[in-house]
Design a protein around this motif. Structure first.
Motif, PDB file in Angstrom:
ATOM      1  N   SER A   8       0.833  -1.210   0.000  1.00  0.00           N
ATOM      2  CA  SER A   8       0.000   0.000   0.000  1.00  0.00           C
ATOM      3  C   SER A   8       0.869   1.262   0.000  1.00  0.00           C
ATOM      4  CB  SER A   8      -0.932   0.006   1.207  1.00  0.00           C
ATOM      5  OG  SER A   8      -0.168  -0.172   2.382  1.00  0.00           O
ATOM      6  N   LEU A   9       2.015   1.180   0.677  1.00  0.00           N
ATOM      7  CA  LEU A   9       2.916   2.328   0.704  1.00  0.00           C
ATOM      8  C   LEU A   9       3.458   2.602  -0.691  1.00  0.00           C
ATOM      9  CD1 LEU A   9       4.427   4.414   2.490  1.00  0.00           C
ATOM     10  CD2 LEU A   9       6.321   2.787   2.570  1.00  0.00           C
ATOM     11  N   ARG A  10       3.796   1.494  -1.375  1.00  0.00           N
ATOM     12  CA  ARG A  10       4.333   1.646  -2.731  1.00  0.00           C
ATOM     13  C   ARG A  10       3.303   2.285  -3.670  1.00  0.00           C
ATOM     14  NH1 ARG A  10       5.629  -3.785  -4.484  1.00  0.00           N
ATOM     15  NH2 ARG A  10       5.538  -4.630  -2.389  1.00  0.00           N
ATOM     16  N   THR A  11       2.061   1.816  -3.561  1.00  0.00           N
ATOM     17  CA  THR A  11       1.045   2.424  -4.437  1.00  0.00           C
ATOM     18  C   THR A  11       0.824   3.883  -4.078  1.00  0.00           C
ATOM     19  OG1 THR A  11      -0.289   0.812  -3.223  1.00  0.00           O
ATOM     20  CG2 THR A  11      -0.655   0.983  -5.607  1.00  0.00           C
ATOM     21  N   ALA A  12       0.833   4.152  -2.777  1.00  0.00           N
ATOM     22  CA  ALA A  12       0.624   5.535  -2.360  1.00  0.00           C
ATOM     23  C   ALA A  12       1.713   6.431  -2.951  1.00  0.00           C
ATOM     24  CB  ALA A  12       0.624   5.642  -0.841  1.00  0.00           C
ATOM     25  N   LEU A  13       2.926   5.901  -2.996  1.00  0.00           N
ATOM     26  CA  LEU A  13       4.035   6.680  -3.536  1.00  0.00           C
ATOM     27  C   LEU A  13       4.099   6.602  -5.058  1.00  0.00           C
ATOM     28  CD1 LEU A  13       6.807   5.791  -0.944  1.00  0.00           C
ATOM     29  CD2 LEU A  13       5.567   7.948  -1.155  1.00  0.00           C
ATOM     30  N   GLY A  14       3.206   5.822  -5.644  1.00  0.00           N
ATOM     31  CA  GLY A  14       3.149   5.748  -7.103  1.00  0.00           C
ATOM     32  C   GLY A  14       4.219   4.863  -7.706  1.00  0.00           C
ATOM     33  N   MET A  15       4.749   3.923  -6.884  1.00  0.00           N
ATOM     34  CA  MET A  15       5.790   3.034  -7.422  1.00  0.00           C
ATOM     35  C   MET A  15       5.174   1.764  -7.991  1.00  0.00           C
ATOM     36  SD  MET A  15       8.708   3.164  -4.539  1.00  0.00           S
ATOM     37  CE  MET A  15       9.844   4.519  -4.417  1.00  0.00           C
ATOM     38  N   ASN A  16       5.587   1.437  -9.179  1.00  0.00           N
ATOM     39  CA  ASN A  16       5.112   0.212  -9.789  1.00  0.00           C
ATOM     40  C   ASN A  16       6.333  -0.613 -10.188  1.00  0.00           C
ATOM     41  OD1 ASN A  16       4.062  -1.796 -11.342  1.00  0.00           O
ATOM     42  ND2 ASN A  16       2.660  -0.451 -12.494  1.00  0.00           N
ATOM     43  N   LEU A  17       6.549  -1.699  -9.442  1.00  0.00           N
ATOM     44  CA  LEU A  17       7.796  -2.459  -9.628  1.00  0.00           C
ATOM     45  C   LEU A  17       7.929  -3.070 -11.013  1.00  0.00           C
ATOM     46  CD1 LEU A  17       8.364  -4.135  -6.159  1.00  0.00           C
ATOM     47  CD2 LEU A  17       9.397  -2.090  -7.124  1.00  0.00           C
ATOM     48  N   ASP A  18       6.772  -3.211 -11.731  1.00  0.00           N
ATOM     49  CA  ASP A  18       6.824  -3.832 -13.057  1.00  0.00           C
ATOM     50  C   ASP A  18       7.576  -2.960 -14.064  1.00  0.00           C
ATOM     51  OD1 ASP A  18       5.352  -5.829 -11.983  1.00  0.00           O
ATOM     52  OD2 ASP A  18       3.420  -4.981 -12.650  1.00  0.00           O
ATOM     53  N   ASN A  19       7.441  -1.650 -13.880  1.00  0.00           N
ATOM     54  CA  ASN A  19       8.064  -0.814 -14.912  1.00  0.00           C
ATOM     55  C   ASN A  19       9.029   0.228 -14.347  1.00  0.00           C
ATOM     56  OD1 ASN A  19       6.499   1.270 -13.864  1.00  0.00           O
ATOM     57  ND2 ASN A  19       4.824   0.882 -15.307  1.00  0.00           N
ATOM     58  N   LEU A  20       9.226   0.208 -13.041  1.00  0.00           N
ATOM     59  CA  LEU A  20      10.033   1.241 -12.403  1.00  0.00           C
ATOM     60  C   LEU A  20      11.453   1.299 -12.970  1.00  0.00           C
ATOM     61  CD1 LEU A  20       9.832   3.413 -10.255  1.00  0.00           C
ATOM     62  CD2 LEU A  20      10.606   1.759  -8.565  1.00  0.00           C
ATOM     63  N   PHE A  21      11.908   0.182 -13.510  1.00  0.00           N
ATOM     64  CA  PHE A  21      13.306   0.158 -13.967  1.00  0.00           C
ATOM     65  C   PHE A  21      13.459   0.394 -15.456  1.00  0.00           C
ATOM     66  CE2 PHE A  21      12.925  -2.176 -10.041  1.00  0.00           C
ATOM     67  CZ  PHE A  21      13.797  -1.441  -9.256  1.00  0.00           C
ATOM     68  N   THR A  22      12.349   0.778 -16.107  1.00  0.00           N
ATOM     69  CA  THR A  22      12.464   1.252 -17.489  1.00  0.00           C
ATOM     70  C   THR A  22      12.522   2.773 -17.443  1.00  0.00           C
ATOM     71  OG1 THR A  22      10.088   1.535 -17.815  1.00  0.00           O
ATOM     72  CG2 THR A  22      11.007  -0.655 -18.280  1.00  0.00           C
TER      73      THR A  22
END
Lengths: 265, 294
Positions: A53-67
């Motif tokens: 939930s923290l990640r979504t709140a911060l807008g982080m999406n692990l699927d594409n964060l490294f592109t």
């Protein structure tokens, strides 16, 4: 036209300052992208340790964060936030500035209609934001070509960058309404920071609660970067909602300002 | 012809301030005084004329046109000087004046220079750095640079030193000779008395009277002060029309309203050392209106 140029000149300094801030923020993020992307595996492990939930709140999406585009859209959450403050500032200033600095008497005793005044001020504010976005966009493209590890979709990149302008226009319109309705605004920054952050937090809560209906209440969520990444386009519904919101806000501002009593100091 | 026609103008605010049923006309080419104490409704009336605020009821016409509906057109010919002037602080005086001039479709450069010279105003300074009096000068130049046909002044002399007031009044006289109409609002009666031909007195949002200054003075009493050679009987001057009679030794003073010949005969019949007969100043007349109504 004279009011337009006068206003544009008045915004010059702030436009330059805000443009630099936006670019600095963008450069800061994008410059760490290469190292970040290289150690993707380690970072993923680290970030997975955070509650989702923290990640979504911060807008982080692990699927594409490294592109590149994914990382860029993550940094945009902050860049757009700054941009929103800029737009809100201009919007709130438009009319309140004249009242606060007591120059309204000067302007309103000139042979011009109040509609002309609002149009001129609005256009100047709009042009300031366009200029900010042009400079920002150019800088972002340059930076992206510097740090990219592989090719990316230019269209998606431009659409992502334009979400800045998109959100700014909404906040500009919102700011004008506030500036026209409130009788005297002592500090523009207080008003705009409070409003912008309120909407920002509504957006964050909306992100975690995963409630579609809450999205309507935060202009920040009108552009969903994940959607743009997938579809290379904006969501039509929100485009319409935003356009309607802007049109209504501006129309209301014109009407109220034309009928408003301008009181002596 | 009437340059300003105010008909039953009323403006009510949430609070007690405002104006009620104001009506008066200002004729072309006259300097019209608008006097009353602070808070009587002078600024409210003027701000309505300039469509800065909108009337609750009633209307006003300037140059024969409704002051709200034709506001932009009318304002081409109006010069306005507020009691407190505020301008864009970070501008230079000349830039502000040029900005002001840009609203009127004519070249005002020459006029700006001329006015700045008369008012002794440094055009190259920043507005921010100006003193109150100098800001006021900017206001004067700003209000006159487009050669308006109607000048509206709201307590214009505050902050100006006596020398500048003098120059400013001279400027107004010149404009007046050119046929310009002036609406001069003030609470300082001497300046109204000096400049204006007619005057409207406002009190608590209502017009008390509109009169020629000369009539106001004529219809009033005269002040007598007599220095006699011998001691007089206290009741000697106590005739009809005399009030506030004071006798102190050889000094007699009183106010008189009525047939002057009666008093002059009385004076002629006594041995006097000196005599002063004075017009009351507007201040006293004004107080008279206020006290009477109160």
């Amino acid at each position: 036209m004279n009011i337009f140029w006068h206003e544009l000149k008045a915004y010059r300094k702030s436009t330059i300052t805000w443009s630099i801030s936006l670019i600095a923020m963008m450069v800061l993020f994008m410059s760490i992208f290469p190292t970040f992307a290289k150690d993707a595996a380690d970072f993923t492990k680290l970030l997975e340790g955070y509650p989702e939930s923290l990640r979504t709140a911060l807008g982080m999406n692990l699927d594409n964060l490294f592109t590149l585009l994914g990382f860029y859209s993550y940094s945009l959450t902050f860049i757009v936030l700054i941009g929103a403050i800029q737009a809100m500032n201009i919007g709130v200033s438009i009319v309140s500035k004249e009242i606060r600095e007591k120059t309204a008497d000067f302007l309103l005793t000139k042979p011009v209609t109040r509609t002309t005044i609002v149009t001129a001020k609005l256009s100047a504010a709009f042009v300031s934001l366009i200029l900010t976005n042009m400079v920002y966009g150019a800088a972002a493209l340059m930076m992206a070509s510097q740090v990219k590890l592989e090719d990316y979709s230019l269209q998606t990149f431009v659409l992502l960058s334009l979400s800045l302008l998109f959100v700014q226009l909404i906040f500009l319109a919102l700011g004008i309404v506030i500036s026209v309705v409130v009788r005297k605004i002592k500090s523009v920054l207080t008003v705009s920071l409070a409003t912008v952050f309120t909407f920002y937090f509504i957006g964050m809560i909306g992100g975690t609660a995963d409630q579609e209906s809450l999205r309507y209440f935060s202009p920040f969520k009108y552009v969903d970067t994940a959607y743009i990444l997938q579809n290379s386009s904006y969501e039509t519904t929100y485009l319409i909602v935003a356009a309607a919101l802007i049109v209504i806000a501006i129309a209301v501002s014109y009407i109220i300002y034309s009928k408003k009593d301008i009181h002596a100091v | 012809m009437n340059v300003i026609e105010i008909n039953n103008l009323t403006k009510t605010y949430g609070k007690s301030r405002g104006i009620t049923d104001i009506s008066f006309n200002v004729e072309e080419g006259e300097i019209f005084g608008f006097i009353g104490p602070n808070g009587a409704g002078k600024s409210t009336t003027i701000r309505t004329l300039l469509s800065l605020i909108y009337p609750t009821s009633g209307s006003a016409k300037i140059f024969g046109k409704d002051c709200i509906a034709f506001a932009p057109e009318i304002k081409k010919q109006i010069g306005y000087l507020p009691s407190e002037v505020f301008y864009y602080d970070n501008m230079k005086v000349i830039d502000l004046l040029k900005y002001s001039a840009s609203f009127y479709k004519k070249d005002c450069t020459k006029r700006i220079k001329e006015l700045a010279e008369i008012m002794d105003l440094d055009l190259t300074k920043k507005i921010d750095d100006l003193s109150l009096g100098n800001k006021k000068k900017v206001g004067i130049v700003q209000g006159l640079l487009h050669e308006p046909k109607l000048i509206i002044l709201d307590e214009p002399t505050s902050g100006l030193d006596p020398l500048m007031q003098q120059k400013f009044f001279e400027l107004l006289e010149i404009e007046h000779q050119k046929g310009v109409t002036v609406l001069f609002s003030s609470h300082i009666l001497s300046e109204v008395q000096r400049l204006c031909s007619r005057v409207a007195i406002i009190k608590e949002g209502k017009i008390v009277t509109v009169e020629k200054i000369s009539t106001l003075q004529e219809n009033n009493y005269k002040k007598f002060k007599i220095h006699t050679k011998a001691n007089l009987d206290k009741s000697y001057f106590d005739v009809a029309g005399v009030s506030k009679l004071e006798v102190e030794g050889n000094n007699v003073s009183f106010l008189f309203k009525g047939n002057l010949n009666i008093v002059l005969k009385k004076i002629a019949e006594t041995e006097i050392a000196n005599v002063w007969i004075e017009e009351p100043d507007l201040e006293e007349i004004f107080m008279h209106y206020y006290v009477k109504e109160a």
